[in-house]
Each structure stands twice: as C-alpha cells, then as structure tokens.
Write a protein that holds these residues in place. Structure first.
Motif, PDB file in Angstrom:
ATOM      1  N   ARG A  39       6.328  10.502  -8.491  1.00 40.67           N
ATOM      2  CA  ARG A  39       6.429   9.098  -8.122  1.00 40.67           C
ATOM      3  C   ARG A  39       5.081   8.383  -8.116  1.00 40.67           C
ATOM      4  N   THR A  40       3.991   9.132  -8.024  1.00 41.34           N
ATOM      5  CA  THR A  40       2.680   8.493  -7.924  1.00 41.34           C
ATOM      6  C   THR A  40       1.700   8.950  -8.993  1.00 41.34           C
ATOM      7  N   GLN A  41       2.093   9.889  -9.844  1.00 42.05           N
ATOM      8  CA  GLN A  41       1.184  10.371 -10.880  1.00 42.05           C
ATOM      9  C   GLN A  41       1.957  10.884 -12.086  1.00 42.05           C
ATOM     10  N   PRO A  47      -3.231   9.532 -11.547  1.00 40.91           N
ATOM     11  CA  PRO A  47      -2.510   8.602 -10.659  1.00 40.91           C
ATOM     12  C   PRO A  47      -1.950   7.428 -11.434  1.00 40.91           C
ATOM     13  N   ARG A  53       3.656   1.599  -9.268  1.00 44.94           N
ATOM     14  CA  ARG A  53       4.149   2.156  -8.003  1.00 44.94           C
ATOM     15  C   ARG A  53       4.985   1.140  -7.224  1.00 44.94           C
ATOM     16  N   TYR A  84       6.129  -0.309  -1.985  1.00 44.10           N
ATOM     17  CA  TYR A  84       5.028   0.373  -2.676  1.00 44.10           C
ATOM     18  C   TYR A  84       5.118   1.864  -2.399  1.00 44.10           C
ATOM     19  N   GLN A  85       5.073   2.664  -3.458  1.00 43.39           N
ATOM     20  CA  GLN A  85       5.103   4.114  -3.327  1.00 43.39           C
ATOM     21  C   GLN A  85       3.690   4.578  -2.983  1.00 43.39           C
ATOM     22  N   SER A  87       2.632   7.360  -1.412  1.00 39.22           N
ATOM     23  CA  SER A  87       2.438   8.769  -1.753  1.00 39.22           C
ATOM     24  C   SER A  87       3.766   9.306  -2.255  1.00 39.22           C
ATOM     25  N   GLU A  88       3.805  10.586  -2.577  1.00 39.65           N
ATOM     26  CA  GLU A  88       5.049  11.165  -3.082  1.00 39.65           C
ATOM     27  C   GLU A  88       6.178  11.059  -2.055  1.00 39.65           C
TER      28      GLU A  88
END
Length: 213
Positions: A39-41, A47, A53, A84-85, A87-88
């Motif tokens: 989800r973030t990378q 990233p 995101r 906003y995502q 982190s995972e």
C-alpha cells in the motif's frame, strides 16, 4: 425490442465493470505470488509518491424518503472523504458532512413546510489490528463536529450550535486494487448520553456507516 434493449444494457454494465477492474487493478500486481499488493511502496521497496497514497471517496451518510401525508421528513446526507495511507497498517483522513432535511405536512386547510441544512467536519484514523489473523479489520477512532439546528422552546425559535462526537469502533474494508475499498464501520458515540444535542445528529449512540475510499 425490449429483450434487445436489456441485452444492450447488460453488455454496457459488464463492459463498465471490466473497465473499472482494469483501472483499480494494481499495476504491479503480486497476487500471482500469493501476496497482496503493498500500500505504501512498490514491490522493489521504493516508497510510493504522496499522490498515490491518497484515497478520495465518501458515501451517503443518511437517507430517508418522506411521506407528506403523515408528515415524515425527507432526509439525505453525503460525506466526502480524503484519506492518506500513512503506513501499511495506518490510514489517516478527513472529511465533511452535509445533511439536507425537508419536512412537509398536508393538513385539511394548510400545508406546513420546513427545510434546513446540517453540516460538519471530521478527522479519523484507522489502524489494521491483526492483519495476519483478520486482514483489513481496522480499529477506528474519529472526532466529528456538526453544526445543528435545534428548537429553543423558551424563545419559540430555532437556534444553531456545534455538537462534537468522539467515535470509537471497528471498520472492515474490502479492498479493490491497491488502495480503494468498500468500508463497513460500526462506531460508538461517546458523547451521546453526555450531550442531549448529540441526538440531533445521530438517533442512537451506535453509528453504522458504509463508505467507499
């Protein structure tokens, strides 16, 4: 001709569904390897940019179709969201609320009508609790403020005021592609019994919500 029209409509719906699946599908899908898209990378560990995101969506917060003969109101509410995502497992977001009320009662000699708006803002955080056991189940904390209209029985007029509502609960998200999802939230309004004006926003301390982001 009616059958042909139905076939054309069905074909159009199927085509649009396939197009939506292509748009929302992760461009670097890892499902063939038995893993969900990150989800973030990227799969290479880079990233994702800020814009990739973001989740933009929302939902219908309330809907009631009124019956003028018995005086029940027409109510519709919308709640757009930007999330906003971070982190995972962590999602942070904000949104606005808008509800439109219309009341019309037909009496033998007159018709009583009334309409007004309610609006507010909210911020929330969602944290995926145990992804190894129950994927996409989030602890959900939210703080919401709404500007409501309420009757002042002493002055015999309507007034407006802000009402706050801290909400706690769970959200289950059915993901579509890398980020988008259909979210079912079950929340509890902590202020419901402490502030009587909270009941002008929600008719119960329990808030059930369906949203898309």
């Amino acid at each position: 001709m009616k059958h042909i029209g139905k076939l054309v409509l069905l074909s159009a719906l199927l085509s649009s569904s396939l197009a939506f699946a292509q748009i929302t599908e992760d461009p670097e899908d890892r499902r063939e390897a038995g893993r969900e898209p990150l989800r973030t990378q990227t799969p290479e560990g880079r990233p994702l940019p800020f814009g990739q995101r973001l989740r933009i969506g929302g939902g219908i917060s309330s809907l009631q179709i009124g019956n003028a003969q018995i005086g029940t109101p027409f109510i519709i509410g919308v709640s757009p969201v930007v999330a906003y995502q971070a982190s995972e497992r962590l999602i942070l977001g904000t949104g606005v609320n808008y509800v439109y009320y219309r009341y019309r009662l037909r009496l033998p000699n007159q018709t009583i009508t009334d309409q007004f708006n309610q609006f507010g803002v909210r911020g929330f955080g969602m944290y995926e609790v145990v992804p190894s056991l129950v994927p996409n189940l989030f602890a959900h904390a939210e703080y919401e403020g709404n500007n409501i209209r309420y009757p002042d029985n002493v002055a015999r007029e309507y007034r407006r005021r802000w009402v706050t509502a801290p909400l706690l609960g769970l959200t289950y998200s059915q993901r579509i592609g890398r980020l988008a999802g259909i979210n079912l939230s079950a929340l509890y309004n902590i202020n419901y019994n402490a502030d009587i004006y909270s009941r002008y926003v929600y008719g119960s301390p329990f808030v059930i919500r369906v949203s898309f982001f």
